[in-house]
Write a protein that holds these residues in place. Structure first.
Motif, mmCIF file in Angstrom:
data_model
loop_
_atom_site.group_PDB
_atom_site.id
_atom_site.type_symbol
_atom_site.label_atom_id
_atom_site.label_comp_id
_atom_site.label_asym_id
_atom_site.label_seq_id
_atom_site.Cartn_x
_atom_site.Cartn_y
_atom_site.Cartn_z
ATOM 1 N N MET A 90 -43.295 -8.982 -24.146
ATOM 2 C CA MET A 90 -43.051 -7.718 -23.446
ATOM 3 C C MET A 90 -42.174 -6.786 -24.272
ATOM 4 N N MET A 91 -41.208 -7.352 -24.986
ATOM 5 C CA MET A 91 -40.353 -6.516 -25.834
ATOM 6 C C MET A 91 -41.175 -5.781 -26.888
ATOM 7 N N LEU A 92 -42.133 -6.473 -27.491
ATOM 8 C CA LEU A 92 -42.972 -5.846 -28.506
ATOM 9 C C LEU A 92 -43.873 -4.781 -27.887
ATOM 10 N N VAL A 93 -44.503 -5.106 -26.765
ATOM 11 C CA VAL A 93 -45.383 -4.144 -26.102
ATOM 12 C C VAL A 93 -44.590 -2.946 -25.600
ATOM 13 N N GLY A 94 -43.358 -3.205 -25.146
ATOM 14 C CA GLY A 94 -42.526 -2.133 -24.618
ATOM 15 C C GLY A 94 -41.903 -1.255 -25.667
ATOM 16 N N GLY A 95 -42.227 -1.473 -26.937
ATOM 17 C CA GLY A 95 -41.790 -0.569 -27.992
ATOM 18 C C GLY A 95 -40.463 -0.904 -28.621
ATOM 19 N N MET A 96 -39.936 -2.110 -28.414
ATOM 20 C CA MET A 96 -38.658 -2.456 -29.034
ATOM 21 C C MET A 96 -38.792 -2.460 -30.549
ATOM 22 N N GLY A 97 -37.858 -1.827 -31.247
ATOM 23 C CA GLY A 97 -37.889 -1.779 -32.700
ATOM 24 C C GLY A 97 -37.691 -3.141 -33.319
ATOM 25 N N TRP A 98 -38.140 -3.287 -34.573
ATOM 26 C CA TRP A 98 -38.077 -4.587 -35.229
ATOM 27 C C TRP A 98 -36.640 -5.068 -35.420
ATOM 28 N N ARG A 99 -35.725 -4.173 -35.647
ATOM 29 C CA ARG A 99 -34.332 -4.577 -35.848
ATOM 30 C C ARG A 99 -33.770 -5.195 -34.568
ATOM 31 N N LYS A 100 -33.952 -4.502 -33.462
ATOM 32 C CA LYS A 100 -33.462 -5.042 -32.182
ATOM 33 C C LYS A 100 -34.214 -6.309 -31.815
ATOM 34 N N PHE A 101 -35.504 -6.358 -32.105
ATOM 35 C CA PHE A 101 -36.291 -7.557 -31.802
ATOM 36 C C PHE A 101 -35.779 -8.748 -32.609
ATOM 37 N N GLY A 102 -35.445 -8.519 -33.883
ATOM 38 C CA GLY A 102 -34.888 -9.591 -34.705
ATOM 39 C C GLY A 102 -33.551 -10.077 -34.180
ATOM 40 N N ILE A 103 -32.721 -9.150 -33.727
ATOM 41 C CA ILE A 103 -31.439 -9.530 -33.131
ATOM 42 C C ILE A 103 -31.659 -10.401 -31.903
ATOM 43 N N ALA A 104 -32.629 -9.998 -31.071
ATOM 44 C CA ALA A 104 -32.933 -10.768 -29.864
ATOM 45 C C ALA A 104 -33.414 -12.174 -30.214
ATOM 46 N N LEU A 105 -34.253 -12.290 -31.234
ATOM 47 C CA LEU A 105 -34.738 -13.602 -31.650
ATOM 48 C C LEU A 105 -33.593 -14.481 -32.152
ATOM 49 N N GLY A 106 -32.688 -13.905 -32.953
ATOM 50 C CA GLY A 106 -31.572 -14.677 -33.483
ATOM 51 C C GLY A 106 -30.657 -15.190 -32.388
ATOM 52 N N ILE A 107 -30.304 -14.322 -31.454
ATOM 53 C CA ILE A 107 -29.429 -14.724 -30.349
ATOM 54 C C ILE A 107 -30.105 -15.813 -29.519
ATOM 55 N N THR A 108 -31.400 -15.632 -29.269
ATOM 56 C CA THR A 108 -32.130 -16.589 -28.437
ATOM 57 C C THR A 108 -32.240 -17.949 -29.115
ATOM 58 N N ALA A 109 -32.404 -17.950 -30.426
ATOM 59 C CA ALA A 109 -32.477 -19.224 -31.148
ATOM 60 C C ALA A 109 -31.189 -20.020 -30.979
ATOM 61 N N VAL A 110 -30.059 -19.350 -31.100
ATOM 62 C CA VAL A 110 -28.768 -20.022 -30.936
ATOM 63 C C VAL A 110 -28.597 -20.521 -29.507
ATOM 64 N N VAL A 111 -28.877 -19.652 -28.542
ATOM 65 C CA VAL A 111 -28.737 -20.037 -27.134
ATOM 66 C C VAL A 111 -29.665 -21.190 -26.794
#
Length: 443
Positions: A190-211
């Motif tokens: 949904m983040m990708l479809v909703g237009g989230m930029g790659w930088r913010k998407f990468g941040i979200a992936l990194g945080i989620t991996a740790v969590v």
């Protein structure tokens, strides 16, 4: 939040004078009808283990009643304008969260975890509602936090998306890992479809991996002093777990054991035993069906394969109809995703696009997960095949998702429509939900 009223003084203006187009999406309707037909045919064969007192029609009549109820829900929802669905999303999300919390206190234990609430004798699985709630909630957040004139969401949108997604995943985490994985996949898609930029998407992936690593580690390693109940011991035994090995551990130990078993060498060549009967009978059923199947109603494994009518119905479909039909059903679900993507890039506004894709992700990811488990790609777990597997609540939620997609396809303004129709749609939507489709900005 309710949509703002249209200014009466401007009633004669072009935006209010334009008659909205009403469209019927034959692609979505066609796949829905085809899946329902397959469900009726295959459940009649796969439900042999549920036949009581010689009443062979009772299981299929029960499922047929839910299919009929789902059809009514879908017909009602597809007539609603998607702006009304948008206004109801907070209520639906809060209700789903309330059920997920309630099941922890007054729920019924299924397969070693509190999963169901009984309503009028019918087991209600809040997790099924929660998966759609996660998609709708993400659509609500993303449509309200678009950056004007560029393809990205605001920093606030990123924070809200992650907090909401983690909260939904956390509620599902105690019940099982498979639903949690599905919800996380839906959220990031949904983040990708909703237009989230790659930088913010990468941040979200990194945080989620740790969590994720911390959460799974804690769930797996932390021990509990509580002794297992007889029901839990039975559940772990049926899942081929040794109760003496997992007693005192969280459910994470079950996940670890399942993954370890999944990656054992030559698992497809093992001899049949009580320890591997579920997956081995699934493989046997698929091998028995071959390319063309043994014929409808002639399954050999439907009486032996546990949960043949729900978690393993895809194996019975391949046994009776063959690999070609099995691949055709896979193509039907992929078609839903492709058609939804086609609709999304045609919409002028963000809201209908994220609603359509969110519902498509709920249906298709669940289907792919089910097929991956049955075919041995993923470790053994429980995930229904949308519309086809026995399960009333799953059918109703899937029908609701189809209704939302059809509503957007029916009412949303597209790139081929006039500017007057676009102005009218903008006037009808709440101010905070008015944003240009990210796909339009890229073009």
């Amino acid at each position: 939040m309710s949509s703002p009223a249209v200014n009466i003084e401007n009633a004669a203006a072009a935006p209010a004078a334009v008659k909205s187009k009403v469209r019927t999406d034959h692609h979505l309707w066609g796949t829905y009808i085809l899946l329902v037909i397959i469900a009726i045919i295959e459940l009649f064969s796969a439900s042999i283990q549920e036949v009581n007192d010689g009443d062979i029609f009772r299981p299929i009549m029960r499922h047929g009643a839910f299919l009929l109820g789902g059809l009514i829900i879908m017909l009602l929802m597809q007539k609603m304008h998607f702006r009304h669905i948008y206004a109801l999303i907070p209520l639906y999300v809060v209700g789903s969260i309330a059920m997920m919390i309630a099941v922890r206190f007054v729920g019924t234990e299924i397969n070693g975890a509190m999963r169901a609430i009984r309503v009028a004798g019918i087991p209600v699985l809040p997790a099924e509602f929660m998966k759609l709630a996660a998609a709708l909630g993400m659509a609500w957040i993303l449509s309200r936090n678009q950056m004007k004139g560029m393809r990205d969401v605001t920093t606030r949108g990123l924070v809200y998306s992650l907090v909401f997604l983690y909260f939904c995943a956390g509620l599902l985490f105690s019940q099982g890992l498979s639903n949690t994985i599905v919800v996380m996949a839906i959220g990031f898609s949904m983040m990708l479809v909703g237009g989230m930029g790659w930088r913010k998407f990468g941040i979200a992936l990194g945080i989620t991996a740790v969590v994720g690593v911390v959460a799974i580690g804690a769930k797996t390693l932390v021990k509990h002093d509580d002794a297992m109940t007889p029901q839990q011991e039975l559940a772990y035994t049926l899942n081929k777990e040794n109760p003496t090995e997992v007693a005192g551990h969280g459910r994470g130990q079950t996940w670890r054991n399942r993954v370890a078993r999944h990656f054992r060498p030559d698992k497809h060549l093992e001899k049949f035993s009580i320890d591997n009967q579920q997956e081995q009978l699934s493989y046997i059923a698929q091998a028995h069906g071959g390319l063309t199947g043994v014929g409808i109603g002639r399954s050999r494994e439907n009486a032996r394969l546990p949960l043949a009518f729900s978690d393993y119905i895809y194996a019975i479909i391949i046994e009776e109809m063959g690999l070609f039909v099995g691949l055709g059903i896979l193509a039907c679900y992929i078609w839903i995703l492709g058609r939804s993507a086609k609709l999304t890039v045609c919409f002028k506004q963000t809201l209908p696009g994220v609603l359509v894709m969110g519902c498509a992700f709920v249906i298709v990811f669940q289907a792919l997960y089910h097929m991956a488990i049955v075919s041995g790609v993923f470790p053994v777990s429980g995930q229904p095949l949308p519309l086809i597997s026995k399960g009333g609540i799953s059918v109703l939620v899937t029908s609701m998702a189809f209704g939302i997609m059809l509503s957007c396809a029916r009412h949303a303004v597209r790139t081929t429509d006039t500017k007057a129709e676009l102005r009218q749609e903008i006037e009808m939507l709440p101010e905070e939900a008015r944003s240009a489709n990210p796909a339009e900005i890229v073009r």
